[in-house]
Design an enzyme around this catalytic site. Structure first.
Site, PDB file in Angstrom:
ATOM      1  N   ASP A   1     -62.479  23.853  29.751  1.00 57.89           N
ATOM      2  CA  ASP A   1     -61.571  23.121  28.856  1.00 57.89           C
ATOM      3  C   ASP A   1     -60.407  22.630  29.710  1.00 57.89           C
ATOM      4  O   ASP A   1     -60.213  23.090  30.834  1.00 57.89           O
ATOM      5  CB  ASP A   1     -61.064  24.051  27.740  1.00 57.89           C
ATOM      6  CG  ASP A   1     -60.075  23.347  26.795  1.00 57.89           C
ATOM      7  OD1 ASP A   1     -60.259  22.132  26.540  1.00 57.89           O
ATOM      8  OD2 ASP A   1     -59.123  23.981  26.336  1.00 57.89           O
TER       9      ASP A   1
ATOM     10  N   CYS B   1     -59.719  19.764  18.090  1.00 55.67           N
ATOM     11  CA  CYS B   1     -59.300  20.135  19.446  1.00 55.67           C
ATOM     12  C   CYS B   1     -59.430  21.647  19.544  1.00 55.67           C
ATOM     13  O   CYS B   1     -59.051  22.358  18.600  1.00 55.67           O
ATOM     14  CB  CYS B   1     -57.844  19.704  19.666  1.00 55.67           C
ATOM     15  SG  CYS B   1     -57.089  20.353  21.171  1.00 55.67           S
TER      16      CYS B   1
ATOM     17  N   CYS C   1     -64.162  21.312  24.962  1.00 47.12           N
ATOM     18  CA  CYS C   1     -63.019  20.423  24.817  1.00 47.12           C
ATOM     19  C   CYS C   1     -63.512  19.152  24.119  1.00 47.12           C
ATOM     20  O   CYS C   1     -64.425  18.490  24.623  1.00 47.12           O
ATOM     21  CB  CYS C   1     -62.491  20.091  26.212  1.00 47.12           C
ATOM     22  SG  CYS C   1     -61.167  18.871  26.260  1.00 47.12           S
ATOM     23  N   ASN C   2     -62.947  18.859  22.966  1.00 49.43           N
ATOM     24  CA  ASN C   2     -63.363  17.658  22.229  1.00 49.43           C
ATOM     25  C   ASN C   2     -63.074  16.391  23.038  1.00 49.43           C
ATOM     26  O   ASN C   2     -63.867  15.446  23.041  1.00 49.43           O
ATOM     27  CB  ASN C   2     -62.601  17.555  20.908  1.00 49.43           C
ATOM     28  CG  ASN C   2     -62.977  18.628  19.917  1.00 49.43           C
ATOM     29  OD1 ASN C   2     -63.744  18.402  18.997  1.00 49.43           O
ATOM     30  ND2 ASN C   2     -62.439  19.830  20.103  1.00 49.43           N
TER      31      ASN C   2
END
Ligand code: DGL
Length: 259
Positions: A10, A183, A73-74
């Protein structure tokens, strides 16, 4: 192959919320988590920069023999996962805002989504949103500043509460009944969000779904760990170890690493 770790990365500490889901569902798996906190936040960066950082993280995890990579992690998923999948041979699991279940279940025909600029402006998010949520009102909100506060240890601060109040106001006005957390840092905000939102608003994130998908892909590739030794869970950050430990719990060891 099976004993090789699952690699997870991330832009910072947020993806630990995903690690927790994966570890709960797959407690026998070895894992290696990378927090690229030195480069957080990814949200305001452009697609090319997000791809470059995702490649850097991926290459590090592959150099440590990871058998599968979870992009926790979007922002990195929505901007870089296609690139990663077409350039590396391991399976990748990504995370995207859970707009589909929210759009299917809303009774007020209005849902809120809190995510980074990088996620909300991505082609992947706009495709998913058009596909599943065209018939309802979607109140999008960029969570500017939230990741920075979490990364600097100010999760439980008045500053955070004040910021969230501002971000939630238009959603409450629009009568949302679902808030989608887009998120991986945001699940840590849930206690504050519950305090600030009307009681009927449900909060959803994609963490559990990512863990289930990780398990399904490991099964599909016959990659599940079959060793009986206690698993190793390694955490690395190029930022502040203490902040990460606060989120994981004091029994966890977090090492500093330049990657
Ligand atoms: N955890 C990242 C995500 O899911 C945070 C993005 C950022 O670093 O801005 O999008």
């Amino acid at each position: 192959m099976s004993a090789q770790p699952i690699g997870i990365f991330d832009s910072g500490v947020g993806g630990t919320s995903i690690w927790k889901e994966i570890h709960t569902l797959l407690p026998l798996e070895n894992t290696m988590y990378l927090a690229d906190s030195a480069n957080a936040p990814y949200g305001p960066k452009g697609k090319e920069a997000i791809i470059d950082l995702s490649v850097k993280n991926t290459e590090y995890l592959l150099s440590k023999n990871c058998k599968l990579i979870v992009v926790a992690c979007n922002t990195a998923t929505t901007n870089a996962i296609d690139y990663l999948r077409s350039n590396y041979n391991v399976p990748f699991i990504g995370i995207e805002p859970a707009i589909k279940p929210a759009a299917l279940q809303t009774k007020t025909n209005a849902v809120g989504i809190l995510a980074t600029k990088g996620t909300l402006s991505s082609a992947l998010f706009s495709k998913t949103s058009t596909l599943f949520a065209n018939h309802i009102k979607v109140v999008e909100q960029i969570g500017d500043g939230i990741v920075e506060l979490i990364e600097s240890g100010k999760l439980q601060s008045e500053e955070m509460k004040a910021l969230l109040k501002i971000y939630l106001e238009p959603m409450i006005k629009a009568n949302i009944d679902y808030l989608v957390l887009g998120c991986t840092h945001y699940p840590y905000l849930i206690p504050i969000l519950v305090e600030l939102l009307p009681k009927h608003v449900k909060i959803i994130d994609s963490g559990e779904a990512v863990a289930r998908q990780t398990k399904a892909v490991l099964e599909q590739y016959d990659f599940l760990n079959t060793e009986t030794r206690p698993p190793r869970n390694e955490f690395y950050t190029n930022g502040n170890q203490d902040i990460m430990k606060q989120l994981l719990g004091k029994d966890f060891v977090v090492d500093c690493l330049d990657f």
